[in-house]
Write an enzyme that holds these catalytic residues in place. Structure first.
Site, PDB file in Angstrom:
ATOM      1  N   CYS A   1      25.005  57.107  61.645  1.00 33.01           N
ATOM      2  CA  CYS A   1      25.491  57.582  62.950  1.00 33.01           C
ATOM      3  C   CYS A   1      26.895  58.152  62.840  1.00 33.01           C
ATOM      4  O   CYS A   1      27.858  57.656  63.448  1.00 33.01           O
ATOM      5  CB  CYS A   1      25.436  56.450  63.977  1.00 33.01           C
ATOM      6  SG  CYS A   1      23.766  55.894  64.319  1.00 33.01           S
ATOM      7  N   GLU A   2      27.039  59.177  62.039  1.00 37.78           N
ATOM      8  CA  GLU A   2      28.289  59.913  61.856  1.00 37.78           C
ATOM      9  C   GLU A   2      27.927  61.378  61.646  1.00 37.78           C
ATOM     10  O   GLU A   2      27.042  61.687  60.829  1.00 37.78           O
ATOM     11  CB  GLU A   2      29.040  59.415  60.612  1.00 37.78           C
ATOM     12  CG  GLU A   2      29.452  57.970  60.639  1.00 37.78           C
ATOM     13  CD  GLU A   2      30.888  57.783  61.084  1.00 37.78           C
ATOM     14  OE1 GLU A   2      31.544  58.794  61.382  1.00 37.78           O
ATOM     15  OE2 GLU A   2      31.329  56.624  61.110  1.00 37.78           O
TER      16      GLU A   2
ATOM     17  N   TYR B   1      31.037  58.574  40.318  1.00 36.09           N
ATOM     18  CA  TYR B   1      31.551  58.396  41.681  1.00 36.09           C
ATOM     19  C   TYR B   1      30.431  58.534  42.714  1.00 36.09           C
ATOM     20  O   TYR B   1      30.637  59.047  43.807  1.00 36.09           O
ATOM     21  CB  TYR B   1      32.694  59.381  41.955  1.00 36.09           C
ATOM     22  CG  TYR B   1      33.790  59.253  40.938  1.00 36.09           C
ATOM     23  CD1 TYR B   1      34.619  58.139  40.925  1.00 36.09           C
ATOM     24  CD2 TYR B   1      33.958  60.213  39.943  1.00 36.09           C
ATOM     25  CE1 TYR B   1      35.607  57.990  39.957  1.00 36.09           C
ATOM     26  CE2 TYR B   1      34.941  60.071  38.974  1.00 36.09           C
ATOM     27  CZ  TYR B   1      35.760  58.958  38.989  1.00 36.09           C
ATOM     28  OH  TYR B   1      36.723  58.811  38.025  1.00 36.09           O
TER      29      TYR B   1
ATOM     30  N   ARG C   1      30.724  61.500  48.442  1.00 36.30           N
ATOM     31  CA  ARG C   1      31.573  62.605  48.014  1.00 36.30           C
ATOM     32  C   ARG C   1      31.561  63.798  48.977  1.00 36.30           C
ATOM     33  O   ARG C   1      32.629  64.370  49.248  1.00 36.30           O
ATOM     34  CB  ARG C   1      31.208  63.061  46.601  1.00 36.30           C
ATOM     35  CG  ARG C   1      31.459  62.007  45.516  1.00 36.30           C
ATOM     36  CD  ARG C   1      31.323  62.585  44.109  1.00 36.30           C
ATOM     37  NE  ARG C   1      32.424  63.495  43.837  1.00 36.30           N
ATOM     38  CZ  ARG C   1      32.303  64.802  43.824  1.00 36.30           C
ATOM     39  NH1 ARG C   1      31.125  65.370  44.058  1.00 36.30           N
ATOM     40  NH2 ARG C   1      33.349  65.572  43.574  1.00 36.30           N
TER      41      ARG C   1
ATOM     42  N   TYR D   1      35.232  64.357  50.176  1.00 32.90           N
ATOM     43  CA  TYR D   1      35.928  65.418  49.440  1.00 32.90           C
ATOM     44  C   TYR D   1      35.416  66.823  49.755  1.00 32.90           C
ATOM     45  O   TYR D   1      35.802  67.767  49.083  1.00 32.90           O
ATOM     46  CB  TYR D   1      35.769  65.194  47.932  1.00 32.90           C
ATOM     47  CG  TYR D   1      36.246  63.868  47.420  1.00 32.90           C
ATOM     48  CD1 TYR D   1      37.555  63.441  47.639  1.00 32.90           C
ATOM     49  CD2 TYR D   1      35.404  63.038  46.695  1.00 32.90           C
ATOM     50  CE1 TYR D   1      37.998  62.221  47.146  1.00 32.90           C
ATOM     51  CE2 TYR D   1      35.836  61.816  46.191  1.00 32.90           C
ATOM     52  CZ  TYR D   1      37.132  61.412  46.434  1.00 32.90           C
ATOM     53  OH  TYR D   1      37.563  60.206  45.944  1.00 32.90           O
TER      54      TYR D   1
ATOM     55  N   GLU E   1      40.698  59.232  28.304  1.00 33.02           N
ATOM     56  CA  GLU E   1      40.008  58.347  29.238  1.00 33.02           C
ATOM     57  C   GLU E   1      39.122  59.142  30.195  1.00 33.02           C
ATOM     58  O   GLU E   1      39.352  59.169  31.405  1.00 33.02           O
ATOM     59  CB  GLU E   1      41.047  57.506  30.000  1.00 33.02           C
ATOM     60  CG  GLU E   1      41.800  56.554  29.080  1.00 33.02           C
ATOM     61  CD  GLU E   1      43.164  56.146  29.617  1.00 33.02           C
ATOM     62  OE1 GLU E   1      43.532  56.605  30.711  1.00 33.02           O
ATOM     63  OE2 GLU E   1      43.863  55.389  28.926  1.00 33.02           O
ATOM     64  N   PRO E   2      38.081  59.797  29.678  1.00 28.54           N
ATOM     65  CA  PRO E   2      37.180  60.576  30.538  1.00 28.54           C
ATOM     66  C   PRO E   2      36.217  59.674  31.282  1.00 28.54           C
ATOM     67  O   PRO E   2      35.823  58.609  30.809  1.00 28.54           O
ATOM     68  CB  PRO E   2      36.429  61.451  29.536  1.00 28.54           C
ATOM     69  CG  PRO E   2      36.343  60.565  28.314  1.00 28.54           C
ATOM     70  CD  PRO E   2      37.656  59.808  28.272  1.00 28.54           C
ATOM     71  N   GLY E   3      35.819  60.097  32.462  1.00 27.77           N
ATOM     72  CA  GLY E   3      34.795  59.382  33.221  1.00 27.77           C
ATOM     73  C   GLY E   3      33.769  60.356  33.738  1.00 27.77           C
ATOM     74  O   GLY E   3      32.629  60.404  33.301  1.00 27.77           O
ATOM     75  N   ARG E   4      34.190  61.192  34.694  1.00 25.85           N
ATOM     76  CA  ARG E   4      33.295  62.158  35.333  1.00 25.85           C
ATOM     77  C   ARG E   4      32.633  63.085  34.306  1.00 25.85           C
ATOM     78  O   ARG E   4      31.436  63.377  34.409  1.00 25.85           O
ATOM     79  CB  ARG E   4      34.081  62.989  36.346  1.00 25.85           C
ATOM     80  CG  ARG E   4      33.240  63.957  37.162  1.00 25.85           C
ATOM     81  CD  ARG E   4      34.125  64.969  37.884  1.00 25.85           C
ATOM     82  NE  ARG E   4      35.229  64.358  38.557  1.00 25.85           N
ATOM     83  CZ  ARG E   4      35.242  63.944  39.816  1.00 25.85           C
ATOM     84  NH1 ARG E   4      34.159  64.107  40.547  1.00 25.85           N
ATOM     85  NH2 ARG E   4      36.308  63.398  40.356  1.00 25.85           N
TER      86      ARG E   4
END
Length: 450
Positions: free
Chosen positions: A370-371, A399, A338, A342, A299-302
């Site tokens: 504004c962060e 993602y 991301r 992360y 089940e690969p995604g990235r």
């Protein structure tokens, strides 16, 4: 003719040339600038605006085929089920469906997207620790390939529901092997403290119980130990060895096991870090699970979608602070979260061939939200860029859009698919009227004043 790209000997980050060399669907042309397949990204920006996600159909196909070839080369009977959570755009799913990939879904929305893209229900796996009754009803109605059970409580709920509907649910028991995948703490899923699956020591008894429940057909065991695994095959081998022992114990008890679901998680090199190839994963599966003689599922995604996409953004302004140069973009953390979530690193390339060959100096690349956390990179070696100049964030196909939001009331970005010398907008940019359309003002608040 390809424009020469600068390399900074003192810069620990990979150069523009090194980043491009590892991504064959991208090239810097002398006149057209940064090109995906045969389409200049500047042309896409003219049509679709920025920020915009851009995906390479050719890269998606190549990576899907490379993974399947690795599994075939290892002599495995394997099926690949793309993890829709990585990128759920219908055009992306359609490309992968045409390559014979099934889907791994974790919500009703993802299941509906997979079916809308033409992925057969018979190739869909439903994973996730908190499936609702509504979601399970849909999975049963669609008669999907497999539902991955993650707890005794979920097994009881599914059994009662399936029996009441006169259906039989094919299920795999997801086990937690307590293996550290040595990835980011927020994306590890196979340790004992994680919420996923059942403890492997509890699995034999629960699997035996599944075989007695009405409306349930146990067909295999599953695991998934994390995402963005780049530390080699040791964690995979340890997890799959646990699965092999479990399958042997289940067989010894006379219980049926038809296949093993190996999950996904194979990482990609965002920077220049080493990352395992699919041949290494296929070898780990063959060594540990091959002797069982069972089909396996991945089940690969990235690994498939990540390198295939970029986020195209424009410079709003270049600001010289007291101690830093800032490049302020029209893309923000609501688009690509991301780096903020992360501490992730993404390559950033200027789209202009002139800018790509210009002198480089350190800059902090930031968005307009504004962060302070709305920062993509600090001290990144980049040329001076004027307002309107384009940059591309690499490896944003997974993602990226899937995790974006409308924070600060910023509309969701457009999405574009490139295929050879063709491109098409495959998701329109969200309009401000659309953002407000679902909101209601109670009558007791009165009419808003213009």
């Amino acid at each position: 003719m390809v424009t020469p790209l600068p390399v900074l000997d003192t810069d620990p980050d990979p150069s523009f040339a090194e980043l491009l060399a590892a991504r064959p669907h991208l090239e810097m042309h002398a006149f057209d600038g940064l090109v995906m397949e045969d389409v200049p990204l500047a042309r896409i920006a003219e049509v679709a605006g920025t920020p915009t996600w851009v995906y390479s159909a050719g890269a998606l196909r190549r990576r899907a085929r490379a993974l399947k070839a690795a599994l075939d080369g290892a002599g495995l009977r394997a099926s690949v089920h793309y993890a829709v959570k990585a990128n759920s755009n219908l055009a992306v799913l359609r490309v992968l469906a045409a390559e014979g990939l099934g889907a791994d879904v974790v919500s009703e929305g993802e299941l509906r997207a997979a079916r809308a893209a033409g992925i057969p229900a018979s190739t869909i796996v439903f994973s996730g620790v908190g499936k609702t009754e509504r979601e399970l009803r849909l999975a049963l109605a669609e008669d999907i390939l497999q539902i991955n059970i993650e707890s005794a409580e979920e097994a009881g709920m599914l059994s009662a529901l399936a029996a009441s509907l006169g259906r039989t649910a094919r299920v795999a028991l997801r086990v937690n092997p307590d293996v550290d995948a040595r990835t980011h703490a927020k994306i590890t899923t196979g340790k004992s403290e994680n919420k996923f699956g059942v403890a492997i020591d509890d699995a034999p008894a629960l699997y035996a119980r599944l075989a007695t429940l009405p409306g349930i057909e146990p067909v295999g065991v599953a695991t998934h130990i994390g995402s963005q695994i780049t530390s080699g095959m040791a964690a995979y081998r340890a997890a799959y060895a646990c699965l092999a022992e479990l399958v042997q114990a289940l067989r010894g008890a006379g219980l049926p096991v038809k296949h093993v679901d190996c999950g996904g998680g194979l990482g990609i090199p965002y920077r220049d870090e080493p990352a395992p190839l699919p041949e290494a994963l296929a070898g780990a599966i063959k060594t540990t699970l091959g002797p069982l003689g069972l089909p396996v599922m991945l089940e690969p995604g990235r690994w498939i979608a990540g390198p295939a996409g970029v986020l195209l953004a424009s410079v709003v302004l270049q600001k010289q602070g007291a101690a830093r140069r800032f490049l302020v973009l029209d893309a923000a953390m609501n688009d690509l979260v991301r780096p903020a979530m992360y501490e992730a690193w993404h390559g950033i390339l200027p789209v202009s061939p002139v800018a790509a060959a210009s002198p480089l100096t350190p800059a902090d690349v930031v968005g307009p939200v504004c962060e302070t956390g709305d920062t993509f990179a600090r001290g990144r070696a980049l040329p001076s860029l004027t307002p309107g100049a384009l940059v591309a964030f690499l490896d944003a196909g997974a993602y990226g859009a899937a995790m974006s939001s409308t924070y600060n009331m910023r509309p969701l970005a457009a999405e574009v698919l490139v295929d050879g010398d063709r491109f098409a907008v495959v998701r329109d940019r969200q309009g401000f009227d659309e953002m407000l359309a679902g909101q209601r003002q109670p009558a007791w608040l009165g009419n808003p004043q213009p």
